[in-house]
Write a protein that holds these residues in place. Structure first.
Motif, short mmCIF file in Angstrom:
data_model
loop_
_atom_site.label_atom_id
_atom_site.label_comp_id
_atom_site.label_asym_id
_atom_site.label_seq_id
_atom_site.Cartn_x
_atom_site.Cartn_y
_atom_site.Cartn_z
N ASP A 1 -16.43 -26.29 60.40
CA ASP A 1 -16.14 -26.62 61.79
C ASP A 1 -17.11 -25.85 62.68
N TYR A 2 -18.30 -26.42 62.85
CA TYR A 2 -19.32 -25.72 63.61
C TYR A 2 -18.95 -25.60 65.09
N ARG A 3 -18.08 -26.47 65.55
CA ARG A 3 -17.72 -26.45 66.97
C ARG A 3 -17.03 -25.15 67.36
N ALA A 4 -16.46 -24.46 66.39
CA ALA A 4 -15.74 -23.23 66.69
C ALA A 4 -16.67 -22.14 67.21
N PHE A 5 -17.97 -22.27 66.95
CA PHE A 5 -18.90 -21.23 67.38
C PHE A 5 -19.42 -21.47 68.80
N ALA A 6 -19.12 -22.62 69.37
CA ALA A 6 -19.53 -22.94 70.74
C ALA A 6 -21.03 -22.74 70.95
N ILE A 7 -21.82 -23.20 69.98
CA ILE A 7 -23.28 -23.12 70.08
C ILE A 7 -23.81 -24.48 70.50
N ARG A 8 -24.83 -24.48 71.34
CA ARG A 8 -25.42 -25.74 71.77
C ARG A 8 -26.03 -26.47 70.57
N GLU A 9 -25.69 -27.76 70.45
CA GLU A 9 -26.18 -28.53 69.31
C GLU A 9 -27.33 -29.43 69.73
N TYR A 10 -28.36 -29.45 68.88
CA TYR A 10 -29.52 -30.32 69.06
C TYR A 10 -29.47 -31.40 67.99
N GLN A 11 -29.88 -32.60 68.35
CA GLN A 11 -29.80 -33.73 67.44
C GLN A 11 -30.73 -33.55 66.24
N TYR A 12 -30.18 -33.67 65.06
CA TYR A 12 -30.96 -33.59 63.83
C TYR A 12 -31.62 -34.94 63.58
N SER A 13 -32.88 -34.92 63.13
CA SER A 13 -33.61 -36.17 62.85
C SER A 13 -33.59 -36.46 61.36
N HIS A 14 -33.33 -37.72 61.01
CA HIS A 14 -33.32 -38.15 59.61
C HIS A 14 -34.64 -38.81 59.21
N PHE A 15 -35.58 -38.89 60.13
CA PHE A 15 -36.88 -39.48 59.81
C PHE A 15 -37.75 -38.43 59.11
N SER A 16 -38.41 -38.83 58.04
CA SER A 16 -39.40 -37.98 57.40
C SER A 16 -40.69 -38.78 57.24
N LEU A 17 -41.70 -38.15 56.69
CA LEU A 17 -42.98 -38.82 56.49
C LEU A 17 -43.04 -39.36 55.07
N LEU A 18 -43.22 -40.65 54.92
CA LEU A 18 -43.45 -41.20 53.59
C LEU A 18 -44.93 -41.05 53.29
N THR A 19 -45.26 -40.56 52.12
CA THR A 19 -46.67 -40.40 51.77
C THR A 19 -46.84 -40.49 50.25
N THR A 20 -48.07 -40.40 49.82
CA THR A 20 -48.40 -40.49 48.40
C THR A 20 -47.94 -39.24 47.66
N ASN B 1 -27.43 -31.60 59.61
CA ASN B 1 -27.44 -32.97 59.13
C ASN B 1 -26.00 -33.43 58.97
N ARG B 2 -25.51 -34.19 59.92
CA ARG B 2 -24.11 -34.63 59.90
C ARG B 2 -23.83 -35.63 58.79
N LEU B 3 -24.88 -36.17 58.17
CA LEU B 3 -24.68 -37.11 57.07
C LEU B 3 -24.52 -36.38 55.74
N SER B 4 -24.79 -35.08 55.74
CA SER B 4 -24.64 -34.32 54.51
C SER B 4 -23.16 -34.16 54.17
N PRO B 5 -22.77 -34.27 52.90
CA PRO B 5 -21.36 -34.08 52.53
C PRO B 5 -20.87 -32.67 52.81
N PHE B 6 -21.78 -31.71 52.94
CA PHE B 6 -21.38 -30.33 53.20
C PHE B 6 -21.02 -30.11 54.67
N ALA B 7 -21.53 -30.99 55.55
CA ALA B 7 -21.29 -30.79 56.99
C ALA B 7 -19.81 -30.88 57.32
N ALA B 8 -19.10 -31.76 56.61
CA ALA B 8 -17.67 -31.95 56.90
C ALA B 8 -16.82 -30.76 56.48
#
Length: 564
Positions: free
Chosen positions: A417-436, A407-414
């Protein structure tokens, strides 16, 4: 539905809290063309996403085919809030049961009911008339068949209790309340109004005052996948008590449920074990890893020699697996008559939890994984052999040697430096399910208790909130598929009669035929895409390994049920 739903209308951006309904095709929503990349000086224009335009709904399609005949959905979980404004008219209180506080079932009485006495507890036979003969041959041995017959006879002659003061759902029902909202939630009914209720003119689209029939400013015009069906709550615990779960499935069958939803696993000591990964075993069998393999073996089996010190250890000569084996065969047998929707699990493993792992072509068990609006398998979602299909949900972060998803919006992400590991990155989704949500401190969002204000009983409008929460997991995904099964059964009933229903394998085949692997999860634009999670090159495997038959199209599934 009202005529206003037949033509697209402008909708405020907060409609996106029901994005999962459009992803499944329950509601027609046009999100406009995909956003395009613009020069830096025009980036602000690129961020101006148009509001979706809402057309018809699958509920209209079923209503046009015949009379509204609600389906009965049995939810085997930890209970459901009885007084949630979006669930109060959808929950069948007279059929719901609590199997955690009384072996033969307990129920909370309506304390405003003056037609009965005010004793603290009254006996009631919840399983009276229980008969499993229509299930036919369950594949049990003679001894096991006799064992099950004794259980059935005991419950058929048993008496549970109706209570007036003990309300365990007010403390422990958060998970079940969330799942119930995704299945049958409806806009909060006005005082004294009986459901199912249709949204009033403009209620689905307004951003002004009084957005729902009840006029409670803390409630939303919320819709589950099938707000016109009824839900039976079968409350169970997490104890490793097979009899409790046998009773739950027997009760769902006894109540003639049209769908059974189990958004969790069962604690079978044998069948719920996670098997070692094939790729891990291959690594440990290499010569250079022999020391690690030896340590792994000693840790894994260190406690096997101390079984006699375990208080719950079976006595010599007993067969502790017998009752669990009977439960397994009972689930398989009931699934031939009633579809059983199971969560695939949230461990990110390439195997399903139990009993989703029982799903096969010859039964009615529907195992459900989770996908994100980005088109990827949710970071936590289990997958692999036996997965039936997938449904929209939230995401989970992944950081292993096969992929990076953070989650790149998390304050901990900054801070890393994840790029140093040269791992393929997949897009994180910020959508969740709103429910009762379970209102009050014991809900997921720990909202204010709506019953704490000093007002006449039942008159508190819920000031303070606590009615909704973000949710996800394969629990949320399986709950939505449970709602789809209810729509299929309800469509079939509208063309036949209220007592008719499709078998488990029939509903499952309709779902699979209506699911697609080459589709995007709206409002996302990326088609379902495999990812590497537990092995190198895993994304080259067949797509069914990750998504089963794919993402269901509810419109197509309902059309198939109406055509039968």
């Amino acid at each position: 539905m009202s005529d206003e739903l037949e033509t697209p209308q402008a909708t405020p951006a907060n409609y996106y809290y029901l994005w999962h309904l459009s992803a499944l095709g329950v509601i027609d929503a046009n999100y406009g063309p995909p956003p395009i990349a613009l020069p830096p000086e025009d980036e602000s224009a690129a961020r101006q996403v148009p509001d979706p335009a809402i057309g018809g709904t699958v509920w209209d399609t079923i209503a046009a085919a015949g009379p509204i005949r609600p389906a009965r959905v049995a939810l085997i979980d930890v209970g459901v809030s009885l007084d949630h404004p979006n669930l109060a008219t959808r929950l069948d209180r007279q059929a719901s049961i609590d199997l955690t506080t009384h072996r033969y079932g307990a129920r909370v009485a309506d304390i405003l009911d003056t037609t009965t006495s005010f004793d603290l507890e009254e006996k009631q036979a919840f399983f009276a008339g229980l008969n499993i003969a229509p299930l036919g041959n369950l594949g049990l041995s003679n001894d096991d068949r006799e064992y099950l017959s004794d259980i059935v006879a005991e419950y058929a002659a048993s008496e549970g209790v109706v209570r007036r003061l003990y309300y365990p759902e007010s403390l422990f029902a958060s998970h079940g309340t969330c799942c119930a909202g995704l299945i049958v939630g409806e806009p909060a009914a006005a005082a004294g109004e009986e459901g199912p209720s249709l949204p009033p003119e403009g209620a689905f689209f307004t951003d002004g005052e009084a957005p729902c029939p009840g006029g409670n400013r803390n409630t939303l015009p919320y819709f589950g996948v099938d707000p016109f069906s009824r839900l039976i709550s079968i409350r169970t615990s997490f104890e490793d008590d097979a009899r409790q779960f046998i009773a739950a499935f027997l009760y769902a069958y006894h109540q003639r449920a049209d769908v059974i939803v189990l958004p969790r696993g069962l604690p079978d000591p044998e069948r719920s074990r996670v098997l070692p990964k094939n790729e891990l075993k291959a690594d440990l069998e290499r010569w250079k890893n022999q020391d690690a393999a030896d340590l792994f073996t000693r840790i894994a089996f260190a406690d096997q020699g101390a079984a006699e010190l375990e208080p719950k250890a079976p006595q010599k000569g007993s067969n502790p697996d017998r009752v669990w084996h009977i439960l397994k065969q009972l689930i398989l047998g009931i699934s031939q008559h009633i579809p059983i929707v199971c969560a695939a699990g949230n461990s990110g493993e390439s195997q399903l939890i139990y009993p989703a792992s029982l799903s096969a072509d010859n039964n009615g068990i529907i195992s459900v994984g989770a996908v994100t609006v980005e088109g990827f398998r949710s970071g936590y979602s289990n997958y692999g052999e036996g997965l039936t299909l997938v449904s929209p949900s939230d995401d989970g972060e992944v950081f292993n040697r096969h992929q990076l998803r953070v989650n790149r919006l998390s304050p901990f992400a900054a801070q890393h430096d994840y790029r140093a590991f040269a791992i393929r990155e997949y897009q994180y989704s910020h959508f969740s399910l709103l429910t009762t949500d379970l209102s009050g401190a014991f809900g997921y969002d720990k909202g204010a208790d709506p019953w704490s204000a000093v007002v006449p009983f039942g008159a508190n409008p819920g000031i303070g909130g606590g009615y909704y929460t973000g949710f996800g997991g394969t629990s949320g995904a399986s709950a939505q598929v449970g709602g789809i099964c209810a729509l299929i059964q309800r469509a079939y009933k509208s063309r036949h009669n209220a007592n008719s229903r499709l078998s488990g394998p029939n509903v499952k085949s309709i779902l699979q035929a209506a699911s697609r692997l080459d589709t995007a999860v709206a409002p996302g634009i990326r088609s379902l895409t495999a990812d590497c999670m537990n092995a190198d090159g895993e994304d080259a495997l067949d797509m069914t390994y990750f998504f089963g038959s794919g993402l269901p199209d509810v419109r197509e599934a309902v059309a198939a049920a109406l055509a039968l």
